[in-house]
Structure formats: C-alpha cells, structure tokens
Design a protein around this motif. Sequence first.
Motif, PDB file in Angstrom:
ATOM      1  N   GLY A  93      -3.115  -5.963  -2.148  1.00  0.00           N
ATOM      2  CA  GLY A  93      -2.652  -5.107  -3.242  1.00  0.00           C
ATOM      3  C   GLY A  93      -1.621  -4.084  -2.843  1.00  0.00           C
ATOM      4  O   GLY A  93      -1.339  -3.170  -3.610  1.00  0.00           O
ATOM      5  N   LYS A 113       3.731   0.397  -9.015  1.00  0.00           N
ATOM      6  CA  LYS A 113       3.038  -0.511  -8.078  1.00  0.00           C
ATOM      7  C   LYS A 113       2.854  -1.884  -8.730  1.00  0.00           C
ATOM      8  O   LYS A 113       1.726  -2.338  -8.952  1.00  0.00           O
ATOM      9  CB  LYS A 113       1.707   0.067  -7.617  1.00  0.00           C
ATOM     10  CG  LYS A 113       1.834   1.348  -6.828  1.00  0.00           C
ATOM     11  CD  LYS A 113       0.476   1.898  -6.475  1.00  0.00           C
ATOM     12  CE  LYS A 113       0.543   3.155  -5.680  1.00  0.00           C
ATOM     13  NZ  LYS A 113       1.168   4.298  -6.284  1.00  0.00           N
ATOM     14  N   PRO A 114       3.970  -2.574  -9.039  1.00  0.00           N
ATOM     15  CA  PRO A 114       3.883  -3.811  -9.807  1.00  0.00           C
ATOM     16  C   PRO A 114       3.195  -4.974  -9.100  1.00  0.00           C
ATOM     17  O   PRO A 114       2.822  -5.938  -9.754  1.00  0.00           O
ATOM     18  CB  PRO A 114       5.357  -4.138 -10.098  1.00  0.00           C
ATOM     19  CG  PRO A 114       6.110  -3.456  -9.029  1.00  0.00           C
ATOM     20  CD  PRO A 114       5.335  -2.230  -8.679  1.00  0.00           C
ATOM     21  N   PHE A 115       3.023  -4.888  -7.796  1.00  0.00           N
ATOM     22  CA  PHE A 115       2.333  -5.960  -7.083  1.00  0.00           C
ATOM     23  C   PHE A 115       1.727  -5.422  -5.812  1.00  0.00           C
ATOM     24  O   PHE A 115       1.929  -4.329  -5.401  1.00  0.00           O
ATOM     25  CB  PHE A 115       3.255  -7.152  -6.768  1.00  0.00           C
ATOM     26  CG  PHE A 115       4.626  -6.788  -6.330  1.00  0.00           C
ATOM     27  CD1 PHE A 115       4.904  -6.494  -4.997  1.00  0.00           C
ATOM     28  CD2 PHE A 115       5.684  -6.739  -7.242  1.00  0.00           C
ATOM     29  CE1 PHE A 115       6.185  -6.173  -4.578  1.00  0.00           C
ATOM     30  CE2 PHE A 115       6.967  -6.405  -6.837  1.00  0.00           C
ATOM     31  CZ  PHE A 115       7.216  -6.120  -5.511  1.00  0.00           C
ATOM     32  N   ALA A 147       1.569  -4.923  -1.610  1.00  0.00           N
ATOM     33  CA  ALA A 147       2.879  -5.553  -1.443  1.00  0.00           C
ATOM     34  C   ALA A 147       3.996  -4.643  -1.941  1.00  0.00           C
ATOM     35  O   ALA A 147       5.125  -4.720  -1.456  1.00  0.00           O
ATOM     36  CB  ALA A 147       2.910  -6.892  -2.165  1.00  0.00           C
ATOM     37  N   TRP A 148       3.671  -3.762  -2.887  1.00  0.00           N
ATOM     38  CA  TRP A 148       4.672  -2.829  -3.392  1.00  0.00           C
ATOM     39  C   TRP A 148       5.229  -1.967  -2.273  1.00  0.00           C
ATOM     40  O   TRP A 148       6.422  -1.643  -2.272  1.00  0.00           O
ATOM     41  CB  TRP A 148       4.093  -1.948  -4.506  1.00  0.00           C
ATOM     42  CG  TRP A 148       3.006  -1.023  -4.026  1.00  0.00           C
ATOM     43  CD1 TRP A 148       1.668  -1.282  -3.983  1.00  0.00           C
ATOM     44  CD2 TRP A 148       3.168   0.294  -3.504  1.00  0.00           C
ATOM     45  NE1 TRP A 148       0.986  -0.211  -3.465  1.00  0.00           N
ATOM     46  CE2 TRP A 148       1.893   0.780  -3.162  1.00  0.00           C
ATOM     47  CE3 TRP A 148       4.260   1.124  -3.286  1.00  0.00           C
ATOM     48  CZ2 TRP A 148       1.679   2.039  -2.623  1.00  0.00           C
ATOM     49  CZ3 TRP A 148       4.047   2.380  -2.748  1.00  0.00           C
ATOM     50  CH2 TRP A 148       2.774   2.836  -2.421  1.00  0.00           C
TER      51      TRP A 148
END
Length: 142
Positions: A79, A140-142, A81-82
């Motif tokens: 969680g 924090k889209p990804f 990756a952002w």
Amino acid sequence: MLWVKAFHIVFVASWFAGLFYLPRIFVNLAMVPPESVAERARLLTMARKLLRFTSLLALPALLFGAWLWLGYGIGRGAGNAWMHAKLFVVVLVLIYHHACGRLLRRFETSSSRHGHVWFRWFNELPVLLLLAAVVLVVVKPF
C-alpha cells in the motif's frame, strides 16, 4: 515529527518558488536583443543568485524529507507504492534543477540554442511535478 513535516513543506515550497521563477528569467534572457549588454548582464546576475539560493533551499527540503521517510517508515510494505512514485517525482525535480544550472551555463557562454517559446514551455514543468507530488502524498492513489 510535525515540526519536521512543517519545515519540509516550507523548504519544498521555497525551493519550488525558485524553480518557478528561474526559467522565467531564462525566457527574458532569450528575448534580450544582442546589443542590450547591460540588460543581459543584469538578468544573468539575477539567474546566478537565484540558482544559488534555490540550490541552498533544496538541501534542507531533501534532508527533512529523508527524515520523514525514515522516521515514519513510509514506503515499506504493501500500500505504499505512492511513496515510490513520489520519490521518482523528486528525482525528476532534481534533474530539472540540474537542467536549470546547465541552461544557465549555456546563457553565460552565449551558447543557448532555445528561444523564448521553448523556455515558456520548460517553465511549466515544475508546476506539473509539484502537482504530481502533492496528489501522490495527499490522495495516495496506490
């Protein structure tokens, strides 16, 4: 850690202020007629001073950012990756900053190959980089 975060935000904002304005000076330098020696010299002096000041602001921005990254342990585990994407954006900002220095050296040696329109487009890149970094940190889209 809130103090560290506050200082990081202030120095990043200050660093970007320089990155927003320095290419504007380049636009003006590209438009100076060859016979305007004094105007060219004044703009070069402004650009040199701004690049030096902007470089000094980048250092604490990066140090406070590293402190936050290490202190919070962000980027480790699922969680996050952002954060990797944001660090990539930071690398792009550093490349842009370095490119500004190279462009200034070309103006100093009168070997700039770009016109004012090119510099107007170049001037838009830090806006897009800042937008990407802020969206990645806040959303924090990804």
